[in-house]
Design a protein around this motif. Structure first.
Motif, PDB file in Angstrom:
ATOM      1  N   GLN A   1       0.615  -1.070  -0.026  1.00  0.00           N
ATOM      2  CA  GLN A   1       0.120  -0.004   0.028  1.00  0.00           C
ATOM      3  C   GLN A   1       0.888   1.235  -0.058  1.00  0.00           C
ATOM      4  N   LYS A   2       2.074   1.190   0.695  1.00  0.00           N
ATOM      5  CA  LYS A   2       2.845   2.392   0.814  1.00  0.00           C
ATOM      6  C   LYS A   2       3.214   2.780  -0.557  1.00  0.00           C
TER       7      LYS A   2
ATOM      8  N   ASN B   1      -8.915   1.523   4.779  1.00  0.00           N
ATOM      9  CA  ASN B   1     -10.157   1.349   3.933  1.00  0.00           C
ATOM     10  C   ASN B   1     -10.822   2.723   3.820  1.00  0.00           C
ATOM     11  N   ALA B   2     -10.952   3.459   4.766  1.00  0.00           N
ATOM     12  CA  ALA B   2     -11.543   4.633   4.693  1.00  0.00           C
ATOM     13  C   ALA B   2     -10.743   5.688   3.874  1.00  0.00           C
TER      14      ALA B   2
ATOM     15  N   GLY C   1     -10.713   7.445  -3.623  1.00  0.00           N
ATOM     16  CA  GLY C   1     -11.216   7.122  -5.155  1.00  0.00           C
ATOM     17  C   GLY C   1     -10.320   5.911  -5.505  1.00  0.00           C
ATOM     18  N   VAL C   2      -9.771   5.152  -4.705  1.00  0.00           N
ATOM     19  CA  VAL C   2      -9.120   4.048  -5.102  1.00  0.00           C
ATOM     20  C   VAL C   2     -10.015   2.762  -5.190  1.00  0.00           C
ATOM     21  N   GLY C   3     -10.147   1.886  -6.229  1.00  0.00           N
ATOM     22  CA  GLY C   3     -10.762   0.605  -6.034  1.00  0.00           C
ATOM     23  C   GLY C   3     -10.124  -0.277  -5.116  1.00  0.00           C
ATOM     24  N   GLY C   4     -11.099  -0.974  -4.511  1.00  0.00           N
ATOM     25  CA  GLY C   4     -10.691  -2.151  -3.736  1.00  0.00           C
ATOM     26  C   GLY C   4     -11.190  -3.655  -4.193  1.00  0.00           C
ATOM     27  N   THR C   5     -10.279  -4.568  -4.605  1.00  0.00           N
ATOM     28  CA  THR C   5     -10.862  -5.904  -4.670  1.00  0.00           C
ATOM     29  C   THR C   5     -10.199  -6.992  -3.746  1.00  0.00           C
ATOM     30  N   PHE C   6     -11.024  -7.640  -2.942  1.00  0.00           N
ATOM     31  CA  PHE C   6     -10.281  -8.444  -1.689  1.00  0.00           C
ATOM     32  C   PHE C   6     -10.444  -9.904  -2.322  1.00  0.00           C
ATOM     33  N   ASN C   7      -9.646 -10.763  -1.526  1.00  0.00           N
ATOM     34  CA  ASN C   7      -9.855 -12.219  -1.656  1.00  0.00           C
ATOM     35  C   ASN C   7      -9.293 -12.491  -3.083  1.00  0.00           C
ATOM     36  N   HIS C   8      -8.692 -11.662  -3.844  1.00  0.00           N
ATOM     37  CA  HIS C   8      -8.178 -11.986  -5.325  1.00  0.00           C
ATOM     38  C   HIS C   8      -6.583 -11.901  -5.301  1.00  0.00           C
ATOM     39  N   ASP C   9      -6.192 -13.336  -5.679  1.00  0.00           N
ATOM     40  CA  ASP C   9      -4.819 -13.644  -5.316  1.00  0.00           C
ATOM     41  C   ASP C   9      -4.263 -13.601  -7.138  1.00  0.00           C
TER      42      ASP C   9
ATOM     43  N   THR D   1      -9.046  -8.049   3.729  1.00  0.00           N
ATOM     44  CA  THR D   1      -9.355  -6.906   4.297  1.00  0.00           C
ATOM     45  C   THR D   1      -8.055  -6.007   3.625  1.00  0.00           C
ATOM     46  N   MET D   2      -8.000  -4.811   4.065  1.00  0.00           N
ATOM     47  CA  MET D   2      -6.958  -3.751   3.775  1.00  0.00           C
ATOM     48  C   MET D   2      -5.805  -4.228   4.540  1.00  0.00           C
ATOM     49  N   PHE D   3      -6.018  -4.713   5.801  1.00  0.00           N
ATOM     50  CA  PHE D   3      -4.838  -4.893   6.544  1.00  0.00           C
ATOM     51  C   PHE D   3      -5.196  -6.011   7.485  1.00  0.00           C
ATOM     52  N   SER D   4      -4.059  -6.665   8.294  1.00  0.00           N
ATOM     53  CA  SER D   4      -4.835  -7.687   9.213  1.00  0.00           C
ATOM     54  C   SER D   4      -5.231  -7.254  10.432  1.00  0.00           C
ATOM     55  N   VAL D   5      -4.580  -6.238  10.899  1.00  0.00           N
ATOM     56  CA  VAL D   5      -5.147  -5.435  12.227  1.00  0.00           C
ATOM     57  C   VAL D   5      -6.328  -4.748  11.859  1.00  0.00           C
TER      58      VAL D   5
END
Length: 317
Positions: free
Chosen positions: A191-192, A232-233, A239-247, A220-224
């Motif tokens: 993410q950085k 995530n907020a 305006g950045v898209g987020g798609t999870f559980n996609h390897d 999720t965005m991070f494990s903590v």
């Protein structure tokens, strides 16, 4: 039940290549451990012989890997973030065996290097870091070697500067930043580099022409949870898209597409103009296939003490 420490220490004393403390890995953990142990011995006033401590690592260079994010952001030169490994080891007090490790034999308090050399120890510290699996993603190695592929990664000395070249050159299109499922070095780095790129494009008036997407194998965005919610907020706000559980599983540079897989086996292909890849990572084979490993391939230590659960003179960082 623990193997007899006395019996295994007696087995190690006959070897000429013997060390009181043998450290596997010359990264920050390994070199730091050597310095700390040497300092403790000195401060205690105990008798010390040069070579009592040794590091096994075939590397010629020690890399400050957190700095590769800055290289990928155009803020540092990668050559400035490395030092000869030998220069960081306090010789002659600490011996450097410039070889690759082949195997562990904790019953005999010994390890074997790829050259066939046996080294013995009283105490073993296992700190080899993680294996970066570039080959696990089909097409990635080829894409990283192609200057025009639009594919890069800050997870390698050889490719971190390509990341900046791609970010700086992009004028419009789709920028996809990935993170694999599972354990990785510096879980914040995927993410950085994305946020650094986002900021660069914003500052240079290109932000409105580039769609940024974060595609992660994690749920999720991070494990903590606390940090995940904040990140995530921020993602939504910017305006950045987020798609999870996609390897990420494969890359087709000719079509400029990346193929991802979900835990339930579904496959999804995404187009990209720029693709930043974080490869999957895990334990080295010489650790995973050793008597020291647990079922998942990691050194089987107590999480509170970092001491091995069976071999009490073995520790891992």
């Amino acid at each position: 039940m623990q193997t007899s420490l006395v019996a295994r220490r007696f087995a190690s004393t006959a070897s000429k290549s013997h060390h009181k403390v043998l450290i596997v890995g010359g990264g920050t953990a390994g070199v730091g451990a050597a310095q700390q142990i040497l300092g403790l011995i000195r401060s205690s006033g105990k008798t010390y012989t040069p070579g009592d401590i040794a590091i096994v690592d075939a590397a010629d260079w020690h890399h400050y890997q957190p700095g590769w994010t800055l290289v990928g952001s155009g803020l540092k030169r990668k050559h400035d973030l490395r030092r000869p490994l030998q220069s960081l080891i306090p010789t002659p007090y600490v011996t450097h065996h410039n070889e690759r490790l082949q195997s562990f034999n904790p019953e005999a308090n010994s390890v074997q290097t790829e050259s066939g050399r046996e080294l013995t120890y009283d105490t073993l510290v296992v700190a080899p870091g993680l294996k970066i699996k570039f080959e696990a993603i089909e097409g990635l190695t080829k894409a990283l070697a192609d200057p025009g592929s639009g594919v890069s990664s800050i997870y390698s000395y050889d490719t971190c500067d390509k990341t900046w070249a791609d970010i700086d050159a992009l004028r419009n299109g789709k920028a996809v930043f990935t993170q694999p499922a599972g354990v990785i070095k510096c879980a914040g780095a995927p993410q950085k580099i994305m946020w650094m790129a986002w900021d660069r494009w914003r500052r240079t008036g290109r932000g409105g022409n580039i769609q940024v997407d974060f595609v992660t194998g994690m749920p999720t965005m991070f494990s903590v949870p606390k940090y995940s919610e904040a990140l995530n907020a921020l993602r939504i706000e910017r305006g950045v898209g987020g798609t999870f559980n996609h390897d990420l599983k494969s890359i087709d540079t000719s079509a400029r597409t990346a193929t991802f897989k979900t835990p339930d086996g579904k496959v999804e292909t995404k187009e990209y103009t720029l693709l930043h890849v974080v490869p999957p990572q895990g334990p080295h084979d010489f650790v995973k296939n050793s008597p020291l490993a647990d079922a998942a391939g990691w050194v089987d230590v107590d999480q509170g003490t970092l001491q091995h659960k069976k071999y009490e003179n073995v520790f891992s960082l």
